[in-house]
Design a protein around this motif. Structure first.
Motif, mmCIF file in Angstrom:
data_model
loop_
_atom_site.group_PDB
_atom_site.id
_atom_site.type_symbol
_atom_site.label_atom_id
_atom_site.label_comp_id
_atom_site.label_asym_id
_atom_site.label_seq_id
_atom_site.Cartn_x
_atom_site.Cartn_y
_atom_site.Cartn_z
ATOM 1 N N GLY A 131 -12.724 6.418 15.264
ATOM 2 C CA GLY A 131 -11.480 6.825 15.903
ATOM 3 C C GLY A 131 -10.374 7.099 14.902
ATOM 4 O O GLY A 131 -9.572 8.023 15.082
ATOM 5 N N ALA A 132 -10.317 6.307 13.839
ATOM 6 C CA ALA A 132 -9.303 6.528 12.809
ATOM 7 C C ALA A 132 -9.537 7.861 12.103
ATOM 8 O O ALA A 132 -8.595 8.628 11.856
ATOM 9 N N TYR A 133 -10.799 8.134 11.795
ATOM 10 C CA TYR A 133 -11.146 9.411 11.152
ATOM 11 C C TYR A 133 -10.776 10.581 12.060
ATOM 12 O O TYR A 133 -10.148 11.551 11.629
ATOM 13 N N ARG A 134 -11.151 10.469 13.326
ATOM 14 C CA ARG A 134 -10.897 11.554 14.274
ATOM 15 C C ARG A 134 -9.398 11.740 14.517
ATOM 16 O O ARG A 134 -8.919 12.872 14.625
ATOM 17 N N THR A 135 -8.665 10.651 14.583
ATOM 18 C CA THR A 135 -7.221 10.740 14.803
ATOM 19 C C THR A 135 -6.537 11.463 13.648
ATOM 20 O O THR A 135 -5.689 12.333 13.851
ATOM 21 N N LEU A 194 -2.824 -0.681 17.701
ATOM 22 C CA LEU A 194 -2.703 -2.027 18.265
ATOM 23 C C LEU A 194 -3.768 -2.275 19.327
ATOM 24 O O LEU A 194 -4.366 -3.356 19.385
ATOM 25 N N MET A 195 -4.000 -1.263 20.160
ATOM 26 C CA MET A 195 -5.031 -1.396 21.190
ATOM 27 C C MET A 195 -6.410 -1.581 20.554
ATOM 28 O O MET A 195 -7.216 -2.402 21.001
ATOM 29 N N GLY A 196 -6.676 -0.812 19.499
ATOM 30 C CA GLY A 196 -7.957 -0.922 18.815
ATOM 31 C C GLY A 196 -8.153 -2.287 18.177
ATOM 32 O O GLY A 196 -9.237 -2.879 18.254
ATOM 33 N N LEU A 197 -7.097 -2.787 17.544
ATOM 34 C CA LEU A 197 -7.164 -4.115 16.927
ATOM 35 C C LEU A 197 -7.441 -5.180 17.986
ATOM 36 O O LEU A 197 -8.274 -6.076 17.787
ATOM 37 N N TRP A 198 -6.775 -5.062 19.116
ATOM 38 C CA TRP A 198 -6.956 -6.016 20.209
ATOM 39 C C TRP A 198 -8.386 -5.970 20.750
ATOM 40 O O TRP A 198 -8.986 -7.010 21.028
ATOM 41 N N MET A 199 -8.943 -4.768 20.871
ATOM 42 C CA MET A 199 -10.286 -4.616 21.424
ATOM 43 C C MET A 199 -11.368 -5.133 20.481
ATOM 44 O O MET A 199 -12.505 -5.364 20.903
ATOM 45 N N VAL A 200 -11.036 -5.292 19.216
ATOM 46 C CA VAL A 200 -11.974 -5.908 18.275
ATOM 47 C C VAL A 200 -11.768 -7.424 18.228
ATOM 48 O O VAL A 200 -12.732 -8.197 18.202
ATOM 49 N N LEU A 201 -10.514 -7.840 18.237
ATOM 50 C CA LEU A 201 -10.214 -9.270 18.153
ATOM 51 C C LEU A 201 -10.681 -10.033 19.391
ATOM 52 O O LEU A 201 -11.154 -11.167 19.279
ATOM 53 N N LEU A 202 -10.553 -9.416 20.552
ATOM 54 C CA LEU A 202 -10.876 -10.114 21.795
ATOM 55 C C LEU A 202 -12.345 -10.547 21.855
ATOM 56 O O LEU A 202 -12.635 -11.744 21.998
ATOM 57 N N LEU A 228 -9.281 2.378 5.988
ATOM 58 C CA LEU A 228 -8.336 1.344 6.408
ATOM 59 C C LEU A 228 -8.859 0.577 7.623
ATOM 60 O O LEU A 228 -8.776 -0.655 7.682
ATOM 61 N N SER A 229 -9.421 1.314 8.588
ATOM 62 C CA SER A 229 -9.943 0.648 9.782
ATOM 63 C C SER A 229 -11.240 -0.100 9.504
ATOM 64 O O SER A 229 -11.627 -0.977 10.275
ATOM 65 N N THR A 230 -11.923 0.253 8.419
ATOM 66 C CA THR A 230 -13.098 -0.519 8.016
ATOM 67 C C THR A 230 -12.677 -1.909 7.560
ATOM 68 O O THR A 230 -13.348 -2.908 7.839
ATOM 69 N N ILE A 231 -11.534 -1.972 6.871
ATOM 70 C CA ILE A 231 -11.027 -3.251 6.367
ATOM 71 C C ILE A 231 -10.333 -4.035 7.477
ATOM 72 O O ILE A 231 -10.645 -5.203 7.729
ATOM 73 N N ILE A 232 -9.381 -3.396 8.139
ATOM 74 C CA ILE A 232 -8.654 -4.026 9.247
ATOM 75 C C ILE A 232 -8.648 -3.045 10.416
ATOM 76 O O ILE A 232 -7.987 -2.002 10.339
ATOM 77 N N PRO A 233 -9.381 -3.337 11.476
ATOM 78 C CA PRO A 233 -9.439 -2.419 12.620
ATOM 79 C C PRO A 233 -8.044 -2.084 13.151
ATOM 80 O O PRO A 233 -7.178 -2.949 13.251
ATOM 81 N N GLY A 234 -7.851 -0.815 13.456
ATOM 82 C CA GLY A 234 -6.580 -0.373 14.012
ATOM 83 C C GLY A 234 -5.626 0.212 12.997
ATOM 84 O O GLY A 234 -4.793 1.060 13.336
#
Length: 209
Positions: free
Chosen positions: A197-201, A155-163, A136-142
């Protein structure tokens, strides 16, 4: 000219590094190669600031900078930097609440949140699929973190990729290739960190059911 100055800076910094801060032990280690030392150099520089300011004290143990140095030393500069980016994403105002949810350990006497680079086994059985989370995070981060139960981390992860991604797009569009490639590299690192991070979470950061 800029590349020459960068090389001179790296040589001087590596040559004068002393074991005054934790990351320096890796920086001056004869067992670390030049690529690992180059990746750890910004961490060592950051520790010279953060270790002298209580306002920049990390809530985790080991701190994010030490975590990053250990990750780079253990897994190399590329994977290690991606693992470090995962920790940076998780070092947010919601970390304490998530730590309580999974009954995480605390480091005494400073009560920092214990979070090691290597986790031997999950504290609790997870009903989330680590592979699905990573996909899922490969397609859309976060989104992988969100699926695994950590919506705010997602949300934090998505922001850190988008920024940096937005900065990279704007720079390349304006013909600033060096700046654009720099931000594109940061985007890639954080995207890889989101997958990891998604895998580890999903596998390790689950609370009792």
């Amino acid at each position: 000219m800029s590349k020459l100055l960068l090389h001179i800076f790296l040589i001087i910094a590596l040559g004068y590094a002393q074991k005054n801060y934790p990351a320096d032990t890796v920086l001056v280690s004869p067992h670390a190669n030049i690529f690992e030392k180059t990746a750890i150099l910004p961490i060592a520089a950051w520790q010279r600031v953060s270790y002298n300011s209580e306002l920049l004290a990390c809530q985790f143990y080991p701190s994010c900078s030490n975590y990053g140095a250990l990750a780079v030393r253990e897994y190399g500069p590329i994977i290690g930097t991606a693992i470090t980016s995962d920790r940076i994403v998780r070092c947010n105002p919601f970390a304490l609440n998530y730590h309580y949810e999974m009954h995480g350990e605390f480091h005494y006497p400073d009560y920092r949140l214990v979070d090691s680079v290597q986790v031997s086994r999950p504290r609790y059985t997870s009903n989330k699929s680590p592979l699905l989370a990573a996909g899922l995070s490969t397609i859309i981060p976060g989104t992988g973190r969100m699926y695994a139960g950590r919506f705010l981390d997602g949300l934090m992860g998505l922001w850190m990729v988008l920024l940096p991604g937005t900065a990279a797009y704007g720079s390349l569009k304006d013909g600033q290739s060096m700046k654009g490639n720099f931000f594109a590299g940061i985007t890639l690192i954080f995207w890889l960190g989101e997958i990891y991070g998604a895998y580890r979470t999903a596998k390790y950061y689950q609370g009792p059911k």
